[in-house]
Structures are given as structure tokens and as C-alpha cells.
Design an enzyme around this catalytic site. Sequence first.
Site, PDB file in Angstrom:
ATOM      1  N   ARG A   1      20.928  62.978  43.249  1.00 17.19           N
ATOM      2  CA  ARG A   1      21.511  62.848  44.587  1.00 17.19           C
ATOM      3  C   ARG A   1      20.551  63.491  45.575  1.00 17.19           C
ATOM      4  O   ARG A   1      20.084  64.608  45.354  1.00 17.19           O
ATOM      5  CB  ARG A   1      22.872  63.548  44.652  1.00 17.19           C
ATOM      6  CG  ARG A   1      23.519  63.420  46.025  1.00 17.19           C
ATOM      7  CD  ARG A   1      24.908  63.991  46.056  1.00 17.19           C
ATOM      8  NE  ARG A   1      24.884  65.442  46.073  1.00 17.19           N
ATOM      9  CZ  ARG A   1      25.980  66.196  46.053  1.00 17.19           C
ATOM     10  NH1 ARG A   1      27.171  65.630  45.983  1.00 17.19           N
ATOM     11  NH2 ARG A   1      25.900  67.509  46.083  1.00 17.19           N
TER      12      ARG A   1
ATOM     13  N   ASN B   1      35.940  65.881  45.218  1.00 19.46           N
ATOM     14  CA  ASN B   1      36.123  67.163  45.925  1.00 19.46           C
ATOM     15  C   ASN B   1      36.207  66.917  47.426  1.00 19.46           C
ATOM     16  O   ASN B   1      37.093  67.418  48.115  1.00 19.46           O
ATOM     17  CB  ASN B   1      34.947  68.114  45.659  1.00 19.46           C
ATOM     18  CG  ASN B   1      34.696  68.331  44.187  1.00 19.46           C
ATOM     19  OD1 ASN B   1      35.615  68.230  43.393  1.00 19.46           O
ATOM     20  ND2 ASN B   1      33.458  68.615  43.819  1.00 19.46           N
ATOM     21  N   ASP B   2      35.250  66.150  47.927  1.00 18.46           N
ATOM     22  CA  ASP B   2      35.270  65.866  49.361  1.00 18.46           C
ATOM     23  C   ASP B   2      36.290  64.785  49.700  1.00 18.46           C
ATOM     24  O   ASP B   2      36.919  64.844  50.761  1.00 18.46           O
ATOM     25  CB  ASP B   2      33.867  65.449  49.840  1.00 18.46           C
ATOM     26  CG  ASP B   2      33.008  66.667  50.117  1.00 18.46           C
ATOM     27  OD1 ASP B   2      33.522  67.616  50.736  1.00 18.46           O
ATOM     28  OD2 ASP B   2      31.844  66.691  49.685  1.00 18.46           O
TER      29      ASP B   2
ATOM     30  N   ARG C   1      22.670  67.871  41.837  1.00 19.38           N
ATOM     31  CA  ARG C   1      22.852  68.344  43.222  1.00 19.38           C
ATOM     32  C   ARG C   1      21.536  68.990  43.659  1.00 19.38           C
ATOM     33  O   ARG C   1      21.352  70.206  43.538  1.00 19.38           O
ATOM     34  CB  ARG C   1      23.972  69.374  43.295  1.00 19.38           C
ATOM     35  CG  ARG C   1      25.382  68.834  43.078  1.00 19.38           C
ATOM     36  CD  ARG C   1      26.385  69.963  43.202  1.00 19.38           C
ATOM     37  NE  ARG C   1      27.741  69.513  43.407  1.00 19.38           N
ATOM     38  CZ  ARG C   1      28.671  69.468  42.448  1.00 19.38           C
ATOM     39  NH1 ARG C   1      28.383  69.837  41.218  1.00 19.38           N
ATOM     40  NH2 ARG C   1      29.894  69.052  42.721  1.00 19.38           N
TER      41      ARG C   1
ATOM     42  N   CYS D   1      32.505  61.981  39.925  1.00 17.98           N
ATOM     43  CA  CYS D   1      31.732  63.189  39.608  1.00 17.98           C
ATOM     44  C   CYS D   1      32.283  64.457  40.242  1.00 17.98           C
ATOM     45  O   CYS D   1      31.689  65.517  40.141  1.00 17.98           O
ATOM     46  CB  CYS D   1      30.271  63.001  39.995  1.00 17.98           C
ATOM     47  SG  CYS D   1      30.035  62.798  41.764  1.00 17.98           S
TER      48      CYS D   1
ATOM     49  N   ARG E   1      38.361  72.369  51.392  1.00 17.89           N
ATOM     50  CA  ARG E   1      38.296  72.594  49.948  1.00 17.89           C
ATOM     51  C   ARG E   1      38.013  74.047  49.579  1.00 17.89           C
ATOM     52  O   ARG E   1      38.271  74.464  48.454  1.00 17.89           O
ATOM     53  CB  ARG E   1      37.237  71.675  49.310  1.00 17.89           C
ATOM     54  CG  ARG E   1      35.859  71.892  49.850  1.00 17.89           C
ATOM     55  CD  ARG E   1      34.903  70.801  49.439  1.00 17.89           C
ATOM     56  NE  ARG E   1      34.213  71.094  48.201  1.00 17.89           N
ATOM     57  CZ  ARG E   1      33.212  70.370  47.715  1.00 17.89           C
ATOM     58  NH1 ARG E   1      32.815  69.289  48.372  1.00 17.89           N
ATOM     59  NH2 ARG E   1      32.628  70.688  46.596  1.00 17.89           N
TER      60      ARG E   1
HETATM   61  C1  PEP Z   1      32.289  65.876  45.606  1.00 16.26           C
HETATM   62  O1  PEP Z   1      32.436  66.010  46.819  1.00 16.26           O
HETATM   63  O2  PEP Z   1      33.223  65.573  44.829  1.00 16.26           O
HETATM   64  C2  PEP Z   1      30.971  66.098  44.990  1.00 16.26           C
HETATM   65  C3  PEP Z   1      30.755  65.861  43.719  1.00 16.26           C
HETATM   66  O3  PEP Z   1      29.981  66.600  45.798  1.00 16.26           O
HETATM   67  P1  PEP Z   1      29.892  68.165  46.184  1.00 16.26           P
HETATM   68  O4  PEP Z   1      30.921  68.905  45.368  1.00 16.26           O
HETATM   69  O5  PEP Z   1      28.509  68.603  45.891  1.00 16.26           O
HETATM   70  O6  PEP Z   1      30.219  68.150  47.628  1.00 16.26           O
HETATM   71 MG    MG Z   2      30.696  66.140  48.107  1.00 12.91          MG
END
Ligand code: PEP
Ligand code: MG
Length: 564
Positions: A331, A452-453, A295, A500, A463
Site C-alpha cells: 500500500r 477500520n476506516d 503499511r 484487511c 476509531r
Molecule cells: C483500515 O482502515 O481498515 C486499514 C486496514 O487501514 P489502516 O488501519 O492502516 O488505516
Molecule cells: Mg485505513
Amino acid sequence: MAVTGIVVSPGIAFGQAVHISLHHQKVDYRLLPVAQIANECEKAIKATAFLTSHLQNCQSKIAADSEHFHLIDADIMLLEDEDLADELKKYITRFRFSAEVSIERVFAQHADELAQLDDPYMANRSNDVICLGKRLMSAVNGTLLWDVSKLDENSILLAEDLTPAEFATIPLNKIKGIVLKTGGLTSHTAILAKAAGIPALLSCQFDSNDINDGTALIIDAITGELHINPNEFTQQQLQQKSQQEIERRQALKQYIDVPSITIDGHSVCLLANVSSLSDVCQIQDIGAAGIGLFRTEFLLMQVDSVPNEKQQFQLYCDALHSLNGKVLTIRTFDIGADKEIPCLSQNYEDNPALGVRGIRYSLQHKTLFSTQIKAILRAANHGRIRLLFPMVNQIEELEQIFEIIDWCKQQLVDEEKGFGDINIGIMVETPAAVLNLPHLLPKLDFISIGSNDLTQYTLAADRGNPELVKDYPPVSPAMIKFIKMAVDECKAHQTKVCLCGELASDPKLISLLVGLGIDELSVNSASLLDVKAAICNGKFEMFAQQAKKALTLSHIDKLTELLS
Ligand code: PEP
Ligand code: MG
């Protein structure tokens, strides 16, 4: 006495309370009675002197040639400026604002003036000025906002909220644990706390009146409890539990050098999520096959300006060097939503999670974007790099990305710098991205599901919002269907699929994800050995059966039951 919270980073921590207050100050905007004006002027002047002397004291403890020293110097100069005192007095006497409101207004105006300047250094100072203003507002009440000198090795931080950028400023070696009143399971602060291995509870409704600075606390970030002034019996019990946890973690080390293969021979590539160069350096110790998600936006959180191409190139080369041939998935900067970057300009948005974030921000800031891509392409000459783009929804975005990559390559040729081969992938983080995969995949080498997103946008549930714990479950029927659709589409295009998001870091969910056909999991480094143990002790045949069953379930609680 104990209060409960959500466990985001497991472990047990013993220590003493230190309250920190970073933002969210309650300010009284009512006009002052005339009789109070002189008193309020006095308060503003005293607060300025109090903060100045505190900063001078902090400065005396650090090296005079450090950047931190110069930053404090700039703050002191501003506080000692006579114009500042005059301005504050003017706001208090003429507009009858309280000392706090006057400070807020005067500093905001000064920050605005700096932000307008062409000089990027001065424009960056604008955020520092806002921060200094907040500290001065706090000093009016005799408290020092975010005072690192209050911390010692036994500190347990208590705060209302902590943004990822604020988290980055905490000296982690000086704290035992973190307890916040807000925050959700996959908020970025939660992810950072977990990766740092610091026991943390979020969404914990402790009453600040029950806990003074120095109060004895124990965080049980296994059951999700914060014990305040624990009695002897509780202390002993938790000491024992902590010892068991230490032994459990010790036992997990047997998996460090073991490949992640199920009992019946199904191999899953297990990678780590990182957010700094020092995280990358630690992955050999935890037995990861490489980095599945770097990240990179976290590299920007604590700096005054964005590193240039050469500096980024060097950093990615250092990362490759410490990986010793293992893959590095970088990324590009995923800016926006809860990831505010103090050194970059981001406009105020009513709905930042639905705003200019991820690839949208990059495509609007092409210099920032292409500088990073050039650095990554150059570094790819020195090791195995995969390039990953955040929040891509549409083929048009991907086409623009490829145009920019081609332009960067041409630049590198012209500048005789050279570049290496690179695999290109996107994060699949929205329902649109899943549905558009048939168009996107022919152009890609891999995808990475950002659960997550993807959960946030599928269920329309923020979230980071602690009120939505039930509305943002780790797994839901809709999410499982989306993951299955993405996997099937990738198989049809013979493209590798990684996951991920934090789902991959939950050992209970590994059977489901591997059973659904995910090829690679990239996990929070703190959970990697737990996840590896779950793979090595399971059978793929059973995982596939469980996934098949999960796909038929309509209720979240039934799914949770199946997977627990
Ligand atoms: C996600 O969204 O799952 C992700 C890995 O990216 P981030 O948590 O950095 O938004
Ligand atoms: Mg994300």
C-alpha cells in the site's frame, strides 16, 4: 487491586511499572509574581544542566559513529548554547513566564526558524527541537521524559497515550506489556502492539498515584485487567492462566503448514498485514499465503528523511526475496489522521481524519508519490507485487493515479530501468468508495476493504476515541450491508475482494466475513493461526447461513449474540 481496560493485544504479562510521559504536559500559563522570577531562572538553568548531563551519560553508552550519537550531539550543543540561556532568562524576566512556558516558547520559535529553511535536513531538525523542548520542560520538574535507560526486560509501560511514531521508538525487547489511559481498539498503536505480540490494555483508567515506578504489575490481556501489587493467590492463578495460553498457542502451530480450507472444501486466501521488512521476514513462521497489506507509511516513522527510489526499490526487493514467490501487496504511503510522519511536513488540521490523508496527501505530494511508485514498479520485475492505494473515494482520483503510474513507467523506460507487471487495487474505506464501486471496478484488479476506516466513516465514530467503544462496535448492521454491497459488486465484475481491517483478525467474525463472500482475509500476524483454525474447523455452508441471518438483524447486540 485491579483496574480494567480494553484488550487490544492478548496475553499475560508480569513485570514492574515504568511510567513514561511523551507529550501532553500540563503547563501553568499564569504570569509569575515578580518575587519568583529569580527562582524560575534558576530552575531553567538547573533543568538545562540536568538534561545535558543525562544526555552525555546516554551518549557515552552508544557507538560514536552511530546516527543516534550525532543526534544527541546536536541536542547537547543546543542546550549548551549561551544564546539559549539568555533567551530563556529574557522570557522569564521580561514576560514573566514560568520556566516551562518560556522553554515552550523559545523552542517553538527556534523550531519555526529551522522549518523555514530551504535545507531539508535543517527543516527536519525542527521536530527534534520541539521534542528536546518537551524533555527540557519535563526536566524542570526533575523527571526525564521518555528515558529508555529506565527500562529493563521486566518493564510494563504505563502512559497516558502513545502515538504510532512514539511506539516505533520503543525498544520492544525491553518491555513485557503496555497499558495506556487512552486509545481505541483499531487505533494504529493498538494494531502495532498486537502485531508485536505484546500484551496491551488501552483505555485503562489506572490512577498514577497508586502505581510508582517499580510497582509489581500483572496485565491480564485476556479478561482486560491490570493487577496492581497482586497477592500471592492472584499471582499463582495468573501464572497458571499464562501457562495455558502458552500451551494454546503452541497447539495452534499445527495449522502453520495447513491450507486455509473449510471442512466442506471452500478455500479462503489468508494473508498477513505487516508494517516493516522484519515483519515480512516472519510470515513463513506463521503460515500466511503472502502479504495482503504492507503499511509502508510505518517505514517513514523512524527515519530522518524519506528513503530515495533506490533505497525503497532495495527494500521491496528484499521483501520479495524473503517471501519466496508469495504475493506482496504494497500500500502506498497512507499519511495523515493519526499517522503523523515526523520527517514530512503536515499542516495542522482541525479534523485530520477528514483532512489531507491517504491518497489526498499523495496527490498533493507528487514527488513523494511517484518516487514510491517507481520503486514498486521496478521491484515488480523481481516478484509478485500488487499495488494498493489508500482512501480512494472517486473515479477522478483513480484517473489521476493511472496518469501518474503511466508517467512513472515512461520515466523508467527513459532511464532504462525496466518495470514489471502489477495488479492494481484500492482500499475501500469510505461509504463513497463502496457506492462508487460500479465506476471504479472496471479499472481495478482487486479491492481491499479497510474495515477500520470504513467503520469510522460509516458510523461517524473516531476509531481511536476510547469514549466511543459502544459507538464503534466491531460489527454493525450498516457495516455488514456495506461489506455485502462491495462483495456483490466485485462478484458482478469478477474482481477479487480482500478485507484487511482488524475485523479479519477476530476469529469470532470469520464465519460472517467468509459467509458474506470475502475471497481473501489479510490479518494481524498475531491472530493468523487463530483465524486459520476458525476457517479449517468450520463449514462454508454454515458460514453462508450465518451471514444471511446477520443481514436480517437490526440490532448490534443481536449481531454480537449471533456471532459469539
Ligand atoms: C483500515 O482502515 O481498515 C486499514 C486496514 O487501514 P489502516 O488501519 O492502516 O488505516
Ligand atoms: Mg485505513
